[in-house]
Design an enzyme around this catalytic site. Structure first.
Site, PDB file in Angstrom:
ATOM      1  N   ARG A  84       0.851  -1.181   0.000  1.00  6.97           N
ATOM      2  CA  ARG A  84       0.000   0.000   0.000  1.00  6.97           C
ATOM      3  C   ARG A  84       0.895   1.241   0.000  1.00  6.97           C
ATOM      4  O   ARG A  84       1.710   1.422   0.905  1.00  6.97           O
ATOM      5  CB  ARG A  84      -0.907  -0.003   1.241  1.00  6.97           C
ATOM      6  CG  ARG A  84      -1.776   1.225   1.289  1.00  6.97           C
ATOM      7  CD  ARG A  84      -2.724   1.315   2.485  1.00  6.97           C
ATOM      8  NE  ARG A  84      -3.242   2.672   2.431  1.00  6.97           N
ATOM      9  CZ  ARG A  84      -3.497   3.450   3.450  1.00  6.97           C
ATOM     10  NH1 ARG A  84      -3.337   3.007   4.674  1.00  6.97           N
ATOM     11  NH2 ARG A  84      -3.921   4.675   3.273  1.00  6.97           N
ATOM     12  N   HIS A 129      -3.107  10.971   0.603  1.00 11.38           N
ATOM     13  CA  HIS A 129      -2.629  10.729   1.971  1.00 11.38           C
ATOM     14  C   HIS A 129      -1.999  12.037   2.469  1.00 11.38           C
ATOM     15  O   HIS A 129      -0.795  12.115   2.719  1.00 11.38           O
ATOM     16  CB  HIS A 129      -1.636   9.564   1.992  1.00 11.38           C
ATOM     17  CG  HIS A 129      -1.418   8.937   3.339  1.00 11.38           C
ATOM     18  ND1 HIS A 129      -1.558   7.596   3.590  1.00 11.38           N
ATOM     19  CD2 HIS A 129      -1.062   9.484   4.535  1.00 11.38           C
ATOM     20  CE1 HIS A 129      -1.283   7.338   4.867  1.00 11.38           C
ATOM     21  NE2 HIS A 129      -0.976   8.477   5.472  1.00 11.38           N
ATOM     22  N   GLU A 174      -7.829   8.317   5.995  1.00 13.50           N
ATOM     23  CA  GLU A 174      -8.215   8.940   7.266  1.00 13.50           C
ATOM     24  C   GLU A 174      -8.831  10.320   7.147  1.00 13.50           C
ATOM     25  O   GLU A 174      -8.222  11.325   7.520  1.00 13.50           O
ATOM     26  CB  GLU A 174      -7.007   8.986   8.214  1.00 13.50           C
ATOM     27  CG  GLU A 174      -6.439   7.610   8.505  1.00 13.50           C
ATOM     28  CD  GLU A 174      -5.364   7.607   9.593  1.00 13.50           C
ATOM     29  OE1 GLU A 174      -4.924   8.693   9.997  1.00 13.50           O
ATOM     30  OE2 GLU A 174      -4.985   6.520  10.034  1.00 13.50           O
ATOM     31  N   ASN A 317      -8.140   1.862   9.462  1.00 17.09           N
ATOM     32  CA  ASN A 317      -6.830   2.069  10.078  1.00 17.09           C
ATOM     33  C   ASN A 317      -7.076   2.074  11.571  1.00 17.09           C
ATOM     34  O   ASN A 317      -7.921   2.828  12.060  1.00 17.09           O
ATOM     35  CB  ASN A 317      -6.239   3.429   9.692  1.00 17.09           C
ATOM     36  CG  ASN A 317      -5.824   3.494   8.232  1.00 17.09           C
ATOM     37  OD1 ASN A 317      -6.017   2.554   7.470  1.00 17.09           O
ATOM     38  ND2 ASN A 317      -5.246   4.621   7.855  1.00 17.09           N
ATOM     39  N   TYR A 319      -5.137   1.867  15.515  1.00 15.14           N
ATOM     40  CA  TYR A 319      -3.939   1.826  16.348  1.00 15.14           C
ATOM     41  C   TYR A 319      -4.246   1.667  17.830  1.00 15.14           C
ATOM     42  O   TYR A 319      -3.512   1.016  18.547  1.00 15.14           O
ATOM     43  CB  TYR A 319      -3.118   3.120  16.179  1.00 15.14           C
ATOM     44  CG  TYR A 319      -2.465   3.243  14.823  1.00 15.14           C
ATOM     45  CD1 TYR A 319      -3.162   3.769  13.740  1.00 15.14           C
ATOM     46  CD2 TYR A 319      -1.158   2.818  14.628  1.00 15.14           C
ATOM     47  CE1 TYR A 319      -2.563   3.873  12.494  1.00 15.14           C
ATOM     48  CE2 TYR A 319      -0.553   2.924  13.374  1.00 15.14           C
ATOM     49  CZ  TYR A 319      -1.256   3.447  12.315  1.00 15.14           C
ATOM     50  OH  TYR A 319      -0.669   3.533  11.085  1.00 15.14           O
ATOM     51  N   GLU A 386      -4.211  -0.128   7.946  1.00 14.30           N
ATOM     52  CA  GLU A 386      -3.055   0.277   8.752  1.00 14.30           C
ATOM     53  C   GLU A 386      -3.237  -0.250  10.171  1.00 14.30           C
ATOM     54  O   GLU A 386      -4.356  -0.245  10.696  1.00 14.30           O
ATOM     55  CB  GLU A 386      -2.904   1.806   8.876  1.00 14.30           C
ATOM     56  CG  GLU A 386      -2.242   2.492   7.712  1.00 14.30           C
ATOM     57  CD  GLU A 386      -2.095   3.998   7.918  1.00 14.30           C
ATOM     58  OE1 GLU A 386      -1.907   4.446   9.070  1.00 14.30           O
ATOM     59  OE2 GLU A 386      -2.172   4.718   6.907  1.00 14.30           O
TER      60      GLU A 386
END
Ligand code: GBH
Length: 490
Positions: A84, A129, A174, A317, A319, A386
């Site tokens: 990616r 991005h 995002e 994504n 985290y 991600e």
């Protein structure tokens, strides 16, 4: 933390795919070479270096513009199914508009795509991005409604130039970070900091731009190019600090609607449009603050329909998880603001540490987010686009390995126990890179990058061995050598 007992599941299903991710501005460098023009991150890091933790910038970054062949060798070494990466708008369209296509920029990406094809690595390509051409920011960037057309034009050039080599596209990386961090705050370039206002102007434009790009692909390219197109939405997942506290439980749901639902609800629900809790809260706050209308403008019926269903997969994504401790105005909230609009107090006092203050290690939150997505969005096919962990750059990166192991374990749990339809996983990131306002002070890479050397040599960390073994066996590695010696069981 003591990790005891065997994981319930260790083997990934047939067809599950793995990759790693990067983004153009974080790795390419060559900021003013090959016909590329200035983007908003060049502008911020050059004119306000004090805004970047270590005063660094993306001028050279990982030097990938010159060393992309080495990037591909690293990908081959890891054994990934896909890579990616993102396209730099200012490298492809130096004016920002589609009047001038830069042949050198197009050639760079064609070379990269060819090198990937030679090695049987599938490209997964992000159109945007975060590196907006400065020329478009000068016109207001994502708070300018004309950006819907400009993004559609840019998409058109990319589909036309590269679409024969690309089967998987991501429109935006995002949207929350773009709208809230860059327009509603100053956490990302261009640091507009029009809190509570430009963040919502941005979401209006961005969701329409996404939908137009999707429809363009669908109507003019899909039949020839036979690809897929989606959006990648980031979640900081919110949980009640006390799961038995009904008020906190309700507020966590509101916070998740504000964070993930802001962009997912308009695209992935039957109903479409912004989440009800958002419409209600922002209207209430706006009126209490003396505004003559809600700072969040609702979509009309045309746009509700036009935006609904415009993503072939749900790209997530993920985290970390934060907690909700109660109602009211978060002490860190500006006025007006998105955070104040939520009406909840948040805390990061949860889980283990990383090098990033915001990144707490809470694997169970990932499972809860995935189950929530299954139920909120009618069981969508999901790609994790991600997931990753930061440290200060150590080569024996046990913290990263443990993070991957524990987050991947949760994916296996929700696939097997809850039937969540997760199809693939992308680790962030191939190599340590320009971590936005954190510069190079927070490192997420499989490969260590020496930024004191302009050639930017890369050195594999222990996590390379871990990921390699995972990819070769499609099973979570259990070897002792991947466990931090200081917490190994005796
Ligand atoms: C992703 O964002 C990005 O897509 C990627 O480019 C980036 O390198 C990676 O994660 C690692 O960060 O409170 O000001 O300290 C992840 C989501 C949300 C992380 C905002 C940083 C808060 C920064 N980001 N967040 S701050």
């Amino acid at each position: 933390v003591c990790h005891t007992g065997m994981a319930k599941y260790t083997k990934f299903p047939d067809g599950f795919t793995f990759g790693v991710a990067t983004a153009a501005h974080q790795i390419e460098g060559a900021w003013n070479e090959g016909g590329k023009t200035e983007n908003v991150w060049d502008r911020l890091s050059h004119t306000r270096p004090e805004m970047i933790a270590d005063g660094s910038n993306g001028d050279i970054a990982c030097n990938s513009y010159h060393r992309y062949r080495e990037d591909v060798e690293e990908l081959v070494n890891l054994g990934v199914d896909f890579y990616r990466f993102s396209l730099s708008w200012a490298r492809i369209l130096p004016t920002g508009f589609s009047d001038t296509v830069n042949p050198e920029g197009v050639e760079y990406y064609n070379n990269l795509l060819d090198a990937l094809a030679e090695n049987n690595i599938e490209p997964l390509v992000t159109l945007f991005h975060w590196d907006l051409p400065q020329s478009l920011q000068d016109l207001g960037g994502w708070s300018n409604p004309k950006m819907v057309d400009y993004f559609r034009d840019y998409s058109d050039v990319c589909f036309r130039e590269f679409g024969d080599k690309i089967k998987s596209w991501i429109t935006f990386n995002e949207p929350y970070e773009i709208c809230e961090d860059a327009y509603g705050d100053e956490k990302k370039a261009p640091a507009v900091n029009s809190h509570g206002v430009a963040n919502y102007l941005c979401s209006d434009t961005l969701l329409k731009a996404h939908a137009e790009s999707y429809h363009l692909y669908n109507e003019s390219y899909r039949s020839k190019q036979d690809g897929r197109i989606m959006i990648s939405i980031n979640s900081i997942w919110y949980e009640p600090s006390d799961p038995k506290n009904a008020e906190q439980v309700a507020l966590a749901e509101v916070a998740n609607q504000f964070k993930f639902g802001w962009f997912a609800h308009p695209i992935f629900t039957e109903q479409g449009g912004y989440p009800a809790a958002m419409i209600e809260n922002v209207a209430k706050q706006s009126s209490a603050e003396g505004f003559s209308r809600s700072r969040l403008e609702q979509f009309d019926d045309y746009w509700i329909e036009r935006i609904k269903g415009t993503s072939d997969f749900l790209g997530i994504n993920h985290y970390t998880t934060h907690l909700i401790t109660g109602s009211g105005v978060d002490p860190t909230a500006k006025s007006p603001s998105w955070l104040k609009d939520i009406g909840a107090v948040t805390t990061m006092e949860v889980g283990g540490d990383s090098a990033s203050e915001w990144l707490r290690v809470v694997p169970s939150g990932f499972a809860n987010l995935l189950r929530w997505c299954k139920s909120a969005y009618n069981d969508p096919p999901i790609y994790i686009t991600e997931n990753g962990f930061s440290d200060r750059g150590t080569l024996e990166d046990y913290g990263r390995i443990q993070y991957f192991n524990d987050y991947l374990t949760e994916i296996l749990n929700v696939i097997n126990d809850d039937g969540v339809n997760v199809l693939g996983y992308t680790a962030w990131t191939l190599m340590d890179n320009f971590e936005w306002r954190a510069g190079f002070s927070e490192r997420f890479g499989f490969y260590y990058v020496d930024i004191t050397d302009p050639a930017r040599p890369r050195t594999p960390k222990l996590s390379v061995e871990y990921f390699k073994q995972l990819l070769a066996t499609r099973e979570l590695p259990q070897d002792e050598r991947f466990k931090d010696p200081s917490v190994r069981k005796h």
